[in-house]
Design an enzyme around this catalytic site. Structure first.
Site, mmCIF file in Angstrom:
data_model
loop_
_atom_site.group_PDB
_atom_site.id
_atom_site.type_symbol
_atom_site.label_atom_id
_atom_site.label_comp_id
_atom_site.label_asym_id
_atom_site.label_seq_id
_atom_site.Cartn_x
_atom_site.Cartn_y
_atom_site.Cartn_z
ATOM 1 C CE LYS A 16 -26.111 1.412 5.020
ATOM 2 N NZ LYS A 16 -26.753 0.514 6.012
ATOM 3 C CE1 TYR A 71 6.198 13.281 1.076
ATOM 4 C CE2 TYR A 71 4.154 12.569 0.013
ATOM 5 C CZ TYR A 71 4.867 13.374 0.619
ATOM 6 O OH TYR A 71 4.529 14.603 0.496
#
Ligand SMILES: *Cc1c(COP(=O)(O)O)cnc(C)c1O
Length: 352
Positions: free
Chosen positions: A33, A250
């Site tokens: 899946k 950052y």
């Protein structure tokens, strides 16, 4: 071209399947899946088509993709149908739906099949996500067995905590499963990867192997017999030298503690590399262990080039053979299932 590659080692996939089938001792569905947990469902299905007893996917869309690619083995739909109209396609493409609630059961009983179907009836043995409670399971099972639309009913359930062998819950779920519908002739299925690896009493007729098939153990400890199928790697494409006491990236969450050669690599959270695996997360650079420094950004990330031989073009393994996706996931506060499924924007390269 931006260098971010997911190398998929299909020989390892085959090895893992055979290992898990050997442990289980009976039939095992390869759970593919979610695009085979991000590895490529069609390629994985083809690689397993002469070994596997069948496949399992979430829903009919995924199964139809496999049928269009020429996959003829049995395919179980783990979520069952979302609309009763899907039963016609299920019959046409010879799929095996799970029935896990009254709505799905009613839809099937109202469907007029030309050829009776194989159905997997799910019991809620304690996880309380889907399935019939044991006391309601008996009636649902009998209804399906008596229905002209149905050729065969397979008894199934799913574990909530099989990856935690110290927990009693798995034993309780097995006891609930065994408390009703006890005919020896009925085929049963309980074990996911953790069940196959750690709970032999759950093996029964059909195992359902997902994560372990891709070479990662769902348990808290590794299994040396499992070989990682995916290696995600990129290259250093920028280098700068920073003196002691400089911050990078950052939020300035990293400050150099020595003269530091900082390598810039082409991976970020838009590629599915988790942003929470920032500062100090492990990587391998040209085969040597190193770490991410600063924050993972959208397209780029920085690494510590702690070896003078490393520079532009050095290869960086983000996870795979040497860095376990389980380790990266743990650093990011998640599970390897999630980070494998999330890989995007990478070029997929398949190896036999
Ligand atoms: C996804 C899934 C599996 C496979 O689980 P793993 O832990 O990846 O082995 C098995 N059974 C069901 C019902 C599932 O949804």
């Amino acid at each position: 071209m931006r260098f971010l590659e997911a190398h998929i080692h299909l020989a390892n996939l085959r090895h893992n399947y055979q290992y898990l089938k050997g442990l289980h001792g009976n039939k095992v569905l390869a759970v593919i899946k979610a695009n085979a947990y991000g590895h490529g469902a069609v390629q994985c299905a083809k690689a397993l088509s002469d070994l596997a007893d069948g496949f399992a996917v979430a829903a009919i869309e995924e199964a139809l993709t496999l049928r269009s690619a020429g996959i003829t083995l049995p395919i179980v739909l783990l979520e069952g149908v979302f609309e009763a109209s899907e039963y016609e396609l299920i019959e046409q493409h010879d799929l095996w739906p799970v029935v896990q609630n009254q709505n799905q059961l009613d839809g099937l009983l109202a469907y007029e099949a030309k050829k009776p179907l194989t159905v997997w009836l799910k019991m809620d043995s304690g996880m309380h996500r889907a399935g019939f409670f044991p006391q309601d399971y008996v009636k649902a099972f009998a209804q399906l067995q008596a229905a002209p639309q149905v050729a065969k009913v397979i008894k199934m359930t799913h574990f909530a905590r099989a990856d935690e062998p110290e927990q009693l819950m798995t034993a309780q779920q097995i006891a609930a499963f065994d408390s009703v519908v006890t005919d020896d002739k009925i085929e049963e299925s309980m074990a996911n990867s953790a069940g196959i690896l750690a709970h032999p009493d759950s093996h029964r007729d059909w195992g359902r192997a997902g994560l372990a098939l891709y070479g990662l153990s769902p348990m808290a400890y590794p299994d040396a017999n499992l070989k990682p199928v995916m290696t995600l790697k990129t290259k250093v494409f920028g280098v700068r030298e920073l003196p002691i006491g400089e911050v990078i990236g950052y939020g300035s969450i990293f400050k150099t503690e020595r003269m530091t050669r900082v390598g810039l690599i082409a991976v970020g959270y838009a590629d599915g590399y988790p942003r929470l695996a920032s500062n100090d997360s492990p990587v391998m650079i040209d085969g040597k262990p190193s770490r991410i420094i600063g924050r993972v950004s959208m397209d780029m990330t920085m690494v510590d080039l702690n070896d003078d031989a490393q520079g532009i073009g050095s290869e960086v393994e983000l996870w795979g053979e040497h860095v376990s996706a389980n380790t990266v996931a743990a650093v990011a506060g998640t599970i390897s299932y999630e980070i494998l499924c999330n890989v995007k924007r990478a070029r997929f390269v398949y190896h036999d």
